[in-house]
Enzyme design. Structure first.
Site, PDB file in Angstrom:
ATOM      1  N   ARG A   1     -13.457  -1.226  -3.432  1.00  0.00           N
ATOM      2  CA  ARG A   1     -13.707  -0.616  -2.128  1.00  0.00           C
ATOM      3  C   ARG A   1     -14.907  -1.287  -1.466  1.00  0.00           C
ATOM      4  O   ARG A   1     -15.790  -1.823  -2.124  1.00  0.00           O
ATOM      5  CB  ARG A   1     -13.942   0.878  -2.282  1.00  0.00           C
TER       6      ARG A   1
ATOM      7  N   TYR B   1       0.708   4.332  -2.523  1.00  0.00           N
ATOM      8  CA  TYR B   1      -0.345   5.332  -2.302  1.00  0.00           C
ATOM      9  C   TYR B   1      -0.100   6.106  -1.010  1.00  0.00           C
ATOM     10  O   TYR B   1      -0.070   7.345  -1.009  1.00  0.00           O
ATOM     11  CB  TYR B   1      -1.703   4.634  -2.257  1.00  0.00           C
TER      12      TYR B   1
ATOM     13  N   ASN C   1     -18.128  -2.795  -3.375  1.00  0.00           N
ATOM     14  CA  ASN C   1     -18.092  -4.266  -3.362  1.00  0.00           C
ATOM     15  C   ASN C   1     -19.381  -4.847  -2.789  1.00  0.00           C
ATOM     16  O   ASN C   1     -20.030  -5.703  -3.398  1.00  0.00           O
ATOM     17  CB  ASN C   1     -16.923  -4.774  -2.519  1.00  0.00           C
TER      18      ASN C   1
ATOM     19  N   GLN D   1     -13.059  -5.056  11.991  1.00  0.00           N
ATOM     20  CA  GLN D   1     -12.352  -3.813  11.699  1.00  0.00           C
ATOM     21  C   GLN D   1     -13.364  -2.710  11.378  1.00  0.00           C
ATOM     22  O   GLN D   1     -14.437  -2.983  10.858  1.00  0.00           O
ATOM     23  CB  GLN D   1     -11.339  -3.998  10.556  1.00  0.00           C
TER      24      GLN D   1
ATOM     25  N   ARG E   1       0.819  -1.217   0.000  1.00  0.00           N
ATOM     26  CA  ARG E   1       0.000   0.000   0.000  1.00  0.00           C
ATOM     27  C   ARG E   1       0.853   1.267   0.000  1.00  0.00           C
ATOM     28  O   ARG E   1       0.319   2.381  -0.096  1.00  0.00           O
ATOM     29  CB  ARG E   1      -0.918   0.023   1.233  1.00  0.00           C
TER      30      ARG E   1
ATOM     31  N   ASP F   1      -3.722  -3.849   6.033  1.00  0.00           N
ATOM     32  CA  ASP F   1      -5.060  -3.266   6.047  1.00  0.00           C
ATOM     33  C   ASP F   1      -5.328  -2.680   7.434  1.00  0.00           C
ATOM     34  O   ASP F   1      -5.161  -3.383   8.439  1.00  0.00           O
ATOM     35  CB  ASP F   1      -6.092  -4.348   5.725  1.00  0.00           C
ATOM     36  N   PRO F   2      -5.733  -1.405   7.531  1.00  0.00           N
ATOM     37  CA  PRO F   2      -5.945  -0.794   8.846  1.00  0.00           C
ATOM     38  C   PRO F   2      -7.053  -1.487   9.625  1.00  0.00           C
ATOM     39  O   PRO F   2      -8.082  -1.869   9.065  1.00  0.00           O
ATOM     40  CB  PRO F   2      -6.346   0.652   8.507  1.00  0.00           C
TER      41      PRO F   2
ATOM     42  N   GLU G   1       2.630   6.489   0.974  1.00  0.00           N
ATOM     43  CA  GLU G   1       3.834   7.324   1.007  1.00  0.00           C
ATOM     44  C   GLU G   1       3.828   8.371  -0.106  1.00  0.00           C
ATOM     45  O   GLU G   1       4.387   9.455   0.048  1.00  0.00           O
ATOM     46  CB  GLU G   1       5.094   6.455   0.914  1.00  0.00           C
TER      47      GLU G   1
END
Length: 325
Positions: A190, A149, A194, A213, A146, A277-278, A151
């Site tokens: 997304r 995007y 989705n 999450q 990831r 993934d956060p 950074e």
């Protein structure tokens, strides 16, 4: 300085999901709008209804190359924003964020124009601080899948503030949290698009991880209000400033809401959580409330109904009718 009614505004990424809504609003505000896009993730169909407008103009251009136009303000939105798209060509994604920022800042410097950078909540990475305030420096893996995007956007912010300090450029930096609404790309990977597409097609709804999450979802109209408020704020207000909806939902809750609103018989299936993934994401919008007088107005269920109707139209309007029978 020219009056707002005749202001000429450049929107890079103007044929994208957010860009097309911004172009629409700027025209409604009386501006002349130059929409620039290379159509990698943007679509002509997003701005087709604007093409005959006398104050609207489109240009195919890649922001990694310099652009020579005459405008009063610049909104720099150009960059693929979903993992499916930005990981397709990660080197180009980084170039779009970094070289695009350099080119648009150079243009703004030459024109002495105010410029807004569409940054992202991804600069916070997988956060240790929750909710995320603008003063949090983030927890980002600089070499992960990831990073192109995350950074890239972090570097773009650096460039904006260095141009501000070194050249006195009037900058605005907005950190966008998850946004949804009509004109999202149906296959952008997304979570909102989705779930809606899977529900309307009666397919299993894919949840990555256990669904615990969390995310916060901002309806596109509210986000565009935030853009305009930030751009119109005094020069001393540079940001970065969070724009998003602080309502926090688990991914499972979102899936169950979409199923209920579509009347779908889709079942939930689980897949492994993608790398980096956060686990949680929620904006602290105290600054937006205090400095801009902004806060979101559209509840999740209301916004989802509008978005579902849009995607159902793309599918020929059959799914919702079938569910109602």
């Amino acid at each position: 300085m020219r009056q707002t009614a005749s202001k000429r505004v450049l929107v890079t990424g103007g044929a994208g999901f957010l860009g097309s809504h911004l172009c629409e609003r700027l025209l409604a505000e009386g501006c002349e709008v130059l929409c620039v896009d290379n159509y990698f993730t943007g679509s002509r169909s997003n701005v087709a209804h604007l093409l005959d407008h006398p104050r609207f103009e489109t240009m195919r251009h890649d922001v990694t190359f310099p652009l020579y136009v005459e405008v009063d303000e610049i909104y720099n939105l150009a960059c693929p924003a979903s993992p499916v798209h930005y990981q397709h060509d990660p080197v180009q994604t980084t170039k779009t964020s970094v070289l695009g920022a350099i080119n648009m800042l150079g243009l703004a410097k030459r024109l002495k124009a105010r410029i807004l950078q569409a940054s992202t909540s991804e600069v916070y990475g997988d956060p240790f601080v929750h909710p995320q305030p603008e003063g949090y420096w983030g927890h980002v893996n600089p070499i992960g899948p990831r990073a192109c995007y995350d950074e890239g956007k972090r570097c773009a912010e650096t460039l904006f503030f260095d141009y501000h300090r070194q050249h006195g450029l009037e900058i605005k930096v907005v950190r966008i949290f998850n946004t949804y609404g009509p004109r999202m790309h149906p296959n952008d990977g997304r979570v909102v698009s989705n779930f809606i597409m899977q529900a309307l097609r009666g397919e299993p709804i894919t949840i990555y991880g256990d669904g615990s999450q969390t995310r916060s979802f901002c309806y596109v109209d509210d986000l565009i209000d935030g853009f305009l408020a930030l751009m119109a704020s005094p020069a001393a207000v540079t940001g970065p400033i969070n724009i998003g909806n602080p309502g926090e939902f688990t991914i499972r809750e979102l899936a169950e809401t979409v199923i209920a609103l579509t009347g779908s018989r889709s079942r939930l299936v689980h897949r492994p959580l993608p790398r980096d993934d956060p686990k949680q994401r929620r904006p602290d919008i105290a600054a937006a409330r205090e400095v801009l007088g902004w806060q979101p107005k559209v509840p999740l269920e209301q916004g989802l109904k509008r978005t579902i109707a849009h995607f159902d139209t793309l599918l020929g309007g059959r799914a919702l009718r079938a569910a109602a029978e």
